[in-house]
Motif scaffolding. Sequence first.
Motif, mmCIF file in Angstrom:
data_model
loop_
_atom_site.group_PDB
_atom_site.id
_atom_site.type_symbol
_atom_site.label_atom_id
_atom_site.label_comp_id
_atom_site.label_asym_id
_atom_site.label_seq_id
_atom_site.Cartn_x
_atom_site.Cartn_y
_atom_site.Cartn_z
ATOM 1 N N LYS A 50 -8.717 3.088 1.409
ATOM 2 C CA LYS A 50 -7.856 3.412 0.270
ATOM 3 C C LYS A 50 -6.434 3.730 0.732
ATOM 4 O O LYS A 50 -5.466 3.305 0.105
ATOM 5 C CB LYS A 50 -8.419 4.606 -0.503
ATOM 6 N N VAL A 51 -6.319 4.485 1.821
ATOM 7 C CA VAL A 51 -5.004 4.839 2.360
ATOM 8 C C VAL A 51 -4.260 3.573 2.789
ATOM 9 O O VAL A 51 -3.082 3.386 2.454
ATOM 10 C CB VAL A 51 -5.137 5.830 3.546
ATOM 11 N N CYS A 52 -4.960 2.692 3.502
ATOM 12 C CA CYS A 52 -4.348 1.431 3.965
ATOM 13 C C CYS A 52 -3.869 0.599 2.777
ATOM 14 O O CYS A 52 -2.755 0.065 2.792
ATOM 15 C CB CYS A 52 -5.335 0.621 4.799
ATOM 16 N N GLN A 53 -4.692 0.495 1.764
ATOM 17 C CA GLN A 53 -4.318 -0.288 0.579
ATOM 18 C C GLN A 53 -3.147 0.352 -0.152
ATOM 19 O O GLN A 53 -2.207 -0.339 -0.541
ATOM 20 C CB GLN A 53 -5.509 -0.430 -0.367
ATOM 21 N N PHE A 54 -3.198 1.655 -0.336
ATOM 22 C CA PHE A 54 -2.158 2.336 -1.096
ATOM 23 C C PHE A 54 -0.795 2.185 -0.423
ATOM 24 O O PHE A 54 0.210 1.934 -1.083
ATOM 25 C CB PHE A 54 -2.489 3.816 -1.275
ATOM 26 N N PHE A 55 -0.764 2.333 0.899
ATOM 27 C CA PHE A 55 0.503 2.261 1.622
ATOM 28 C C PHE A 55 0.795 0.869 2.169
ATOM 29 O O PHE A 55 1.809 0.668 2.831
ATOM 30 C CB PHE A 55 0.529 3.285 2.762
ATOM 31 N N ASP A 56 -0.101 -0.089 1.890
ATOM 32 C CA ASP A 56 0.057 -1.459 2.358
ATOM 33 C C ASP A 56 0.263 -1.512 3.873
ATOM 34 O O ASP A 56 1.194 -2.114 4.393
ATOM 35 C CB ASP A 56 1.221 -2.148 1.632
ATOM 36 N N LYS A 57 -0.622 -0.827 4.581
ATOM 37 C CA LYS A 57 -0.588 -0.765 6.040
ATOM 38 C C LYS A 57 -1.902 -1.292 6.590
ATOM 39 O O LYS A 57 -2.954 -1.117 5.989
ATOM 40 C CB LYS A 57 -0.404 0.679 6.535
ATOM 41 N N ASP A 58 -1.825 -1.932 7.741
ATOM 42 C CA ASP A 58 -3.031 -2.342 8.443
ATOM 43 C C ASP A 58 -3.708 -1.111 9.026
ATOM 44 O O ASP A 58 -3.051 -0.120 9.361
ATOM 45 C CB ASP A 58 -2.702 -3.294 9.598
ATOM 46 N N PHE A 59 -5.006 -1.204 9.186
ATOM 47 C CA PHE A 59 -5.783 -0.107 9.758
ATOM 48 C C PHE A 59 -5.251 0.267 11.133
ATOM 49 O O PHE A 59 -5.201 1.433 11.501
ATOM 50 C CB PHE A 59 -7.255 -0.522 9.813
ATOM 51 N N GLU A 60 -4.815 -0.732 11.892
ATOM 52 C CA GLU A 60 -4.317 -0.487 13.244
ATOM 53 C C GLU A 60 -3.093 0.416 13.269
ATOM 54 O O GLU A 60 -2.852 1.111 14.240
ATOM 55 C CB GLU A 60 -4.011 -1.810 13.936
ATOM 56 N N TYR A 61 -2.314 0.418 12.191
ATOM 57 C CA TYR A 61 -1.135 1.285 12.116
ATOM 58 C C TYR A 61 -1.522 2.738 12.374
ATOM 59 O O TYR A 61 -0.809 3.479 13.041
ATOM 60 C CB TYR A 61 -0.477 1.152 10.733
#
Length: 121
Positions: A50-61
């Motif tokens: 959810k965090v990755c989707q909300f902030f449009d970041k890859d998990f690796e970030y």
Amino acid sequence: MNIGTKIKNLREEKHLSQTELAFELGISQGTLHNIESGNSKKIDFLLMDKVCQFFDKDFEYFLEDKFVNNVHENHGQVGQNNNIINNFPENFLEEFKKLVEKNQANEKIIEELKEKLNTKD
């Protein structure tokens, strides 16, 4: 920089309060506070998705500056200290990314179907 600090920085960049972000993620403000302050040492993968989707970041970030270690008592959770990441297969990140992408595609399909239903009314 730990996961909680990265989440806090992203939240502040979007000018969101903890309460607003917690609502978007479906968690309590207290839980988000504990994550951001480093008091919560484990974050489950569904929340991280959810965090990755909300902030449009890859998990690796969120994994930058982390070690990959086999920690058997981890039980599938991402840790915020510098030595807990996984006890998963080497290709786990690739598989996780595929699941996130599939999830996003499914969400688009659901939205399209909802729109079709709304236009029929």
